[in-house]
Motif scaffolding. Structure first.
Motif, mmCIF file in Angstrom:
data_model
loop_
_atom_site.group_PDB
_atom_site.id
_atom_site.type_symbol
_atom_site.label_atom_id
_atom_site.label_comp_id
_atom_site.label_asym_id
_atom_site.label_seq_id
_atom_site.Cartn_x
_atom_site.Cartn_y
_atom_site.Cartn_z
ATOM 1 N N UNK A 75 33.379 28.907 6.124
ATOM 2 C CA UNK A 75 33.241 29.030 7.579
ATOM 3 C C UNK A 75 32.931 27.681 8.218
ATOM 4 N N UNK A 76 31.994 26.944 7.630
ATOM 5 C CA UNK A 76 31.662 25.623 8.174
ATOM 6 C C UNK A 76 32.888 24.713 8.123
ATOM 7 N N UNK A 77 33.618 24.739 7.008
ATOM 8 C CA UNK A 77 34.809 23.904 6.856
ATOM 9 C C UNK A 77 35.873 24.269 7.878
ATOM 10 N N UNK A 78 36.087 25.562 8.070
ATOM 11 C CA UNK A 78 37.135 26.021 8.999
ATOM 12 C C UNK A 78 36.816 25.615 10.443
ATOM 13 N N UNK A 79 35.582 25.817 10.848
ATOM 14 C CA UNK A 79 35.221 25.471 12.226
ATOM 15 C C UNK A 79 35.199 23.956 12.416
ATOM 16 N N UNK A 80 34.779 23.218 11.391
ATOM 17 C CA UNK A 80 34.785 21.755 11.485
ATOM 18 C C UNK A 80 36.212 21.229 11.614
ATOM 19 N N UNK A 81 37.146 21.848 10.896
ATOM 20 C CA UNK A 81 38.540 21.385 10.913
ATOM 21 C C UNK A 81 39.143 21.462 12.313
ATOM 22 N N UNK A 82 38.704 22.414 13.117
ATOM 23 C CA UNK A 82 39.250 22.542 14.471
ATOM 24 C C UNK A 82 38.854 21.357 15.349
ATOM 25 N N UNK A 83 37.891 20.559 14.906
ATOM 26 C CA UNK A 83 37.487 19.343 15.625
ATOM 27 C C UNK A 83 37.920 18.077 14.877
ATOM 28 N N UNK A 84 38.755 18.245 13.851
ATOM 29 C CA UNK A 84 39.186 17.095 13.067
ATOM 30 C C UNK A 84 38.106 16.574 12.135
ATOM 31 N N UNK A 85 37.159 17.436 11.802
ATOM 32 C CA UNK A 85 36.030 17.044 10.971
ATOM 33 C C UNK A 85 36.043 17.789 9.649
ATOM 34 N N UNK A 86 35.225 17.315 8.725
ATOM 35 C CA UNK A 86 35.038 18.007 7.449
ATOM 36 C C UNK A 86 33.594 17.832 7.004
ATOM 37 N N UNK A 87 33.020 18.867 6.394
ATOM 38 C CA UNK A 87 31.722 18.675 5.752
ATOM 39 C C UNK A 87 31.904 18.002 4.395
ATOM 40 N N UNK A 88 30.937 17.193 4.006
ATOM 41 C CA UNK A 88 30.868 16.714 2.626
ATOM 42 C C UNK A 88 29.491 17.084 2.084
ATOM 43 N N UNK A 89 29.448 17.437 0.813
ATOM 44 C CA UNK A 89 28.206 17.864 0.175
ATOM 45 C C UNK A 89 27.774 16.800 -0.824
ATOM 46 N N UNK A 90 27.441 15.631 -0.303
ATOM 47 C CA UNK A 90 26.865 14.547 -1.105
ATOM 48 C C UNK A 90 25.561 14.147 -0.449
ATOM 49 N N UNK A 91 24.615 13.668 -1.238
ATOM 50 C CA UNK A 91 23.283 13.445 -0.689
ATOM 51 C C UNK A 91 23.156 12.180 0.132
ATOM 52 N N UNK A 92 24.111 11.253 0.027
ATOM 53 C CA UNK A 92 24.159 10.068 0.892
ATOM 54 C C UNK A 92 25.612 9.794 1.261
ATOM 55 N N UNK A 93 25.850 9.383 2.505
ATOM 56 C CA UNK A 93 27.177 8.923 2.904
ATOM 57 C C UNK A 93 27.359 7.511 2.352
ATOM 58 N N UNK A 94 28.482 7.217 1.721
ATOM 59 C CA UNK A 94 28.644 5.905 1.080
ATOM 60 C C UNK A 94 28.547 4.704 2.018
ATOM 61 N N UNK A 95 28.946 4.880 3.288
ATOM 62 C CA UNK A 95 29.056 3.740 4.200
ATOM 63 C C UNK A 95 28.072 3.733 5.360
ATOM 64 N N UNK A 96 27.603 4.881 5.794
ATOM 65 C CA UNK A 96 26.929 5.009 7.085
ATOM 66 C C UNK A 96 25.617 4.238 7.153
ATOM 67 N N UNK A 97 25.300 3.807 8.364
ATOM 68 C CA UNK A 97 24.062 3.094 8.653
ATOM 69 C C UNK A 97 23.107 4.053 9.337
ATOM 70 N N UNK A 98 21.957 4.289 8.751
ATOM 71 C CA UNK A 98 21.006 5.257 9.310
ATOM 72 C C UNK A 98 20.528 4.842 10.695
ATOM 73 N N UNK A 99 20.506 3.565 10.986
ATOM 74 C CA UNK A 99 19.987 3.097 12.278
ATOM 75 C C UNK A 99 20.884 3.515 13.446
ATOM 76 N N UNK A 100 22.108 3.905 13.153
ATOM 77 C CA UNK A 100 23.043 4.302 14.199
ATOM 78 C C UNK A 100 23.064 5.814 14.433
#
Length: 375
Positions: A75-100
């Motif tokens: 359900x989360x994946x399907x609703x996210x896809x309608x916005x061009x998004x996807x969930x990922x189930x990893x404990x840290x995003x490889x690139x993202x900056x927490x300060x942003x």
């Protein structure tokens, strides 16, 4: 003694990413509203606006939990896809900056921001929690102490956070390093009884330091909302079946320790200093190196540790009907965790000539694919 239900509930936190750019994206209001309408209280925003949390209903066993988890993830994946998004189930995003990132505008999260400052703003991390139904409070206190021995095993098998802000941390679970900056985290203290636990934690409530016991974030804790013990040490799992294996392990460990208790036996209590060393080894190496067997006074390779767990929990897995899920721990020990697979995805992109940012995006694409493999 009447056998407890050993029901299980699984909570997972996901990060939302743009399917094309792989960047973190704040959850649109419409996405949260659509998920909430379909999932009826089983989905909620998390501290950061780029996160979403789901929770299963109480399940009798892993087979029921599988259907719940698949329904929620889909359900989360399907609703996210309608916005061009996807969930990922990893404990840290490889690139993202927490300060942003920005925290969710809810009273609870605003209170956390005021109380903890920049420490809580760094919490760009996601975890997996497994509740096991134990309706007797003295039993919860007894198993709290004994289960702590196995927390490093669970962390090692779950490791899914090797990267932080575009760098390889050389750790299998960097999430734990970030989370340990919060107060009231880490291995639970050893209490003599439920009364001892209640009395000690009540001091913080009576003095106004915390509003309730939900602000205690140990690796394992008695839930403040449900009659459960809640294992919180684990990284979240890209593969749903690996999440179910971890849930089966937690459920079987609780039943095994209860079974010993019925026979007037118990697991030996080791000093938190020693268990903490195994916790560090799990955080650093995942399953690629072993843990310390304190009785044998030697480091034991992880595949051997898993075989010992299989033998120890065989009776309980049979009773709880999760032999297949439990046995999958062998696969994780032999083939590696999500942290290993993420590093392999990065290496493949590097070998294909991608630049550093392209390598990291390849890791995110890999995580998107793994999330959907079991749906």
């Amino acid at each position: 003694m009447t056998e407890p239900p050993f029901s299980i509930g699984i909570e997972e936190e996901y990060l939302l990413v743009d399917r094309e750019t792989c960047a973190l994206v704040e959850a649109p209001d419409g996405l949260m509203e659509a998920c909430a309408a379909e999932l009826e209280g089983q989905v909620s925003p998390e501290f950061l606006q780029c996160q979403i949390e789901i929770g299963t209903r109480p399940c009798a066993g892993v087979a029921e939990a599988r259907e719940e988890l698949r329904r929620l993830r889909e359900a989360v994946s399907r609703h996210a896809a309608s916005y061009g998004l996807s969930p990922i189930a990893a404990s840290c995003h490889p690139l993202a900056d927490w300060k942003k990132q920005h925290h969710t505008d809810k009273e609870r999260y605003n209170d956390l921001d005021r109380a903890l400052g920049s420490v809580v703003r760094r919490m760009l991390i996601c975890g997996m929690h497994v509740h096991v139904g134990l309706e007797d409070d003295p039993l919860r206190a007894d198993l709290l102490a004994q289960t702590s021995y196995f927390l490093p095993h669970l962390l090692a098998l779950s490791a899914s956070s090797p990267f932080w802000q575009g760098e390889d941390t050389k750790l299998a679970s960097y999430r734990i390093s970030v989370f340990d900056n919060l107060p009231r985290t880490g291995l639970p203290p050893q209490f003599d009884s439920w009364q001892d636990y209640h009395r000690s934690t009540e001091v913080l409530i009576e003095t106004g330091v915390i509003e309730d016991r939900s602000r205690i974030w140990w690796d394992l804790r008695p839930s403040s909302n449900f009659p459960t013990l809640e294992a919180r040490i684990m990284d979240v799992q890209p593969r749903m079946e690996h999440a179910l294996t971890l849930a089966a392990l937690v459920q079987c460990l609780m039943r095994m320790l209860w079974r010993l208790r019925v026979r007037n036996q118990r697991w030996r209590l080791y000093d938190r200093f020693l268990i903490g060393e195994n916790r560090w080894r799990a955080q650093r190496y995942g399953v690629s190196e072993g843990l310390i067997d304190f009785g044998a006074a030697q480091v034991v390779p992880f595949p051997q540790l898993v075989e010992e767990l299989m033998e120890l929990l065989q009776e309980d897995a049979a009773e709880l009907k999760c032999l297949t899920e439990l046995a999958r721990a062998r696969e994780i020990a032999a083939e590696g965790t999500s942290a290993d697979r993420q590093r392999a995805a990065l290496a493949a992109a590097r070998d294909a000539g991608a630049d550093h940012e392209g390598q990291m995006r390849a890791v995110v694409h890999h995580l998107i694919e793994e999330f959907h493999d079991d749906l």
